[in-house]
Design a protein around this motif. Structure first.
Motif, PDB file in Angstrom:
ATOM      1  N   UNK A   1      54.458  -9.694  25.147  1.00  0.00           N
ATOM      2  CA  UNK A   1      53.222 -10.567  24.476  1.00  0.00           C
ATOM      3  C   UNK A   1      52.001  -9.657  24.474  1.00  0.00           C
ATOM      4  N   UNK A   2      51.504  -9.251  23.445  1.00  0.00           N
ATOM      5  CA  UNK A   2      50.196  -8.450  23.618  1.00  0.00           C
ATOM      6  C   UNK A   2      49.115  -9.284  23.414  1.00  0.00           C
ATOM      7  N   UNK A   3      48.097  -8.961  23.780  1.00  0.00           N
ATOM      8  CA  UNK A   3      46.785  -9.667  23.473  1.00  0.00           C
ATOM      9  C   UNK A   3      45.640  -8.791  23.750  1.00  0.00           C
ATOM     10  N   UNK A   4      44.271  -9.161  23.559  1.00  0.00           N
ATOM     11  CA  UNK A   4      43.021  -8.241  23.802  1.00  0.00           C
ATOM     12  C   UNK A   4      42.423  -7.797  22.594  1.00  0.00           C
ATOM     13  N   UNK A   5      43.149  -7.893  21.450  1.00  0.00           N
ATOM     14  CA  UNK A   5      42.565  -7.245  20.235  1.00  0.00           C
ATOM     15  C   UNK A   5      41.322  -7.984  19.905  1.00  0.00           C
ATOM     16  N   UNK A   6      40.453  -7.430  18.796  1.00  0.00           N
ATOM     17  CA  UNK A   6      39.456  -8.092  18.328  1.00  0.00           C
ATOM     18  C   UNK A   6      38.465  -7.176  17.675  1.00  0.00           C
ATOM     19  N   UNK A   7      37.366  -7.585  17.251  1.00  0.00           N
ATOM     20  CA  UNK A   7      36.330  -6.753  16.481  1.00  0.00           C
ATOM     21  C   UNK A   7      35.112  -6.361  17.634  1.00  0.00           C
ATOM     22  N   UNK A   8      35.075  -5.210  17.331  1.00  0.00           N
ATOM     23  CA  UNK A   8      33.952  -4.357  18.381  1.00  0.00           C
ATOM     24  C   UNK A   8      33.147  -3.191  17.401  1.00  0.00           C
ATOM     25  N   UNK A   9      31.877  -2.996  17.945  1.00  0.00           N
ATOM     26  CA  UNK A   9      31.298  -2.085  17.177  1.00  0.00           C
ATOM     27  C   UNK A   9      31.611  -0.760  17.642  1.00  0.00           C
ATOM     28  N   UNK A  10      31.539   0.445  17.092  1.00  0.00           N
ATOM     29  CA  UNK A  10      31.699   1.652  17.365  1.00  0.00           C
ATOM     30  C   UNK A  10      31.060   2.067  18.687  1.00  0.00           C
ATOM     31  N   UNK A  11      31.698   2.679  19.482  1.00  0.00           N
ATOM     32  CA  UNK A  11      31.152   2.919  20.842  1.00  0.00           C
ATOM     33  C   UNK A  11      31.300   1.868  22.032  1.00  0.00           C
ATOM     34  N   UNK A  12      32.152   0.719  21.383  1.00  0.00           N
ATOM     35  CA  UNK A  12      32.190  -0.328  22.411  1.00  0.00           C
ATOM     36  C   UNK A  12      33.702   0.019  23.167  1.00  0.00           C
TER      37      UNK A  12
ATOM     38  N   UNK B   1      45.797  -1.508  28.314  1.00  0.00           N
ATOM     39  CA  UNK B   1      45.201  -0.366  27.816  1.00  0.00           C
ATOM     40  C   UNK B   1      43.889  -0.639  27.756  1.00  0.00           C
ATOM     41  N   UNK B   2      43.049   0.279  28.267  1.00  0.00           N
ATOM     42  CA  UNK B   2      41.563   0.103  28.375  1.00  0.00           C
ATOM     43  C   UNK B   2      41.137   1.012  27.428  1.00  0.00           C
ATOM     44  N   UNK B   3      40.345   0.735  26.311  1.00  0.00           N
ATOM     45  CA  UNK B   3      39.957   1.500  25.237  1.00  0.00           C
ATOM     46  C   UNK B   3      38.337   1.535  25.285  1.00  0.00           C
ATOM     47  N   UNK B   4      37.826   2.641  25.539  1.00  0.00           N
ATOM     48  CA  UNK B   4      36.379   2.875  25.620  1.00  0.00           C
ATOM     49  C   UNK B   4      35.961   3.841  24.563  1.00  0.00           C
ATOM     50  N   UNK B   5      34.582   3.923  24.249  1.00  0.00           N
ATOM     51  CA  UNK B   5      34.017   4.741  23.165  1.00  0.00           C
ATOM     52  C   UNK B   5      34.821   4.576  21.811  1.00  0.00           C
ATOM     53  N   UNK B   6      35.258   3.482  21.474  1.00  0.00           N
ATOM     54  CA  UNK B   6      36.036   3.401  20.358  1.00  0.00           C
ATOM     55  C   UNK B   6      35.150   3.625  19.058  1.00  0.00           C
ATOM     56  N   UNK B   7      36.101   4.229  18.166  1.00  0.00           N
ATOM     57  CA  UNK B   7      35.631   4.750  17.056  1.00  0.00           C
ATOM     58  C   UNK B   7      36.165   4.070  15.559  1.00  0.00           C
ATOM     59  N   UNK B   8      35.784   3.851  14.441  1.00  0.00           N
ATOM     60  CA  UNK B   8      36.331   3.195  13.480  1.00  0.00           C
ATOM     61  C   UNK B   8      37.442   3.738  13.276  1.00  0.00           C
ATOM     62  N   UNK B   9      38.022   4.945  13.485  1.00  0.00           N
ATOM     63  CA  UNK B   9      39.283   5.571  13.144  1.00  0.00           C
ATOM     64  C   UNK B   9      40.313   4.848  14.289  1.00  0.00           C
ATOM     65  N   UNK B  10      39.983   4.241  15.290  1.00  0.00           N
ATOM     66  CA  UNK B  10      40.741   3.397  16.024  1.00  0.00           C
ATOM     67  C   UNK B  10      41.300   2.114  15.586  1.00  0.00           C
ATOM     68  N   UNK B  11      40.864   1.622  14.536  1.00  0.00           N
ATOM     69  CA  UNK B  11      41.104   0.380  13.836  1.00  0.00           C
ATOM     70  C   UNK B  11      42.522   0.310  13.363  1.00  0.00           C
ATOM     71  N   UNK B  12      43.466  -0.387  13.959  1.00  0.00           N
ATOM     72  CA  UNK B  12      44.795  -0.662  13.809  1.00  0.00           C
ATOM     73  C   UNK B  12      45.389  -1.895  14.368  1.00  0.00           C
ATOM     74  N   UNK B  13      46.463  -2.134  14.193  1.00  0.00           N
ATOM     75  CA  UNK B  13      47.320  -3.132  14.842  1.00  0.00           C
ATOM     76  C   UNK B  13      48.053  -2.222  16.118  1.00  0.00           C
TER      77      UNK B  13
END
Length: 125
Positions: free
Chosen positions: A4-15, A80-92
């Motif tokens: 069971x995966x969780x934690x996704x959402x909408x975030x601004x670039x760099x978040x 999975x800790x994701x930092x400095x997110x970029x628009x190209x990281x957008x995915x399921x």
């Protein structure tokens, strides 16, 4: 085994976002765990993997230094800790498990035994 995966959402670039994957069933501690992602119109892509003990981790170059995979075998979870997110990281994003792995790094999706349902990560520019 259910994931069971969780934690996704909408975030601004760099978040940052932290994804979690909760596993049910036995043998979690002996299973290699991995995160994959799939963007619209693209194939499922390997992101990071972690060994059963947690001693070995590996991520693809595009996320190295930004993403960190970890696990807590007492809680049957992988994160999975994701930092400095970029628009190209957008995915399921999907978590996957592989029992009795024959290699430390398995990047081929169909070799995994179980999959979570996916959680959507959207990074706005």
């Amino acid at each position: 085994v259910q994931l069971q995966a969780s934690g996704g959402g909408l975030v601004q670039a760099g978040g940052s976002l932290r994804l979690s994957c909760k596993a049910s069933g036995r043998a979690f501690g002996s299973s290699t765990m991995a995160w994959f992602r799939q963007a619209p119109g693209k194939e499922r892509e390997f992101i990071c993997t972690i060994s059963g003990s947690g001693d070995f981790t590996e991520c693809v170059d595009s996320v190295k230094g930004r993403f960190t995979i970890s696990r807590d075998n007492a809680k049957n979870t992988v994160s999975l800790q994701m930092n400095r997110l970029k628009p190209e990281d957008t995915a399921v994003y999907y978590c996957a498990s592989k029992a009795n792995p024959i290699a430390l790094v398995i990047t081929t999706p169909h070799l995994y035994d179980y999959w979570g349902q996916g959680t959507l990560v959207t990074v706005s520019s």
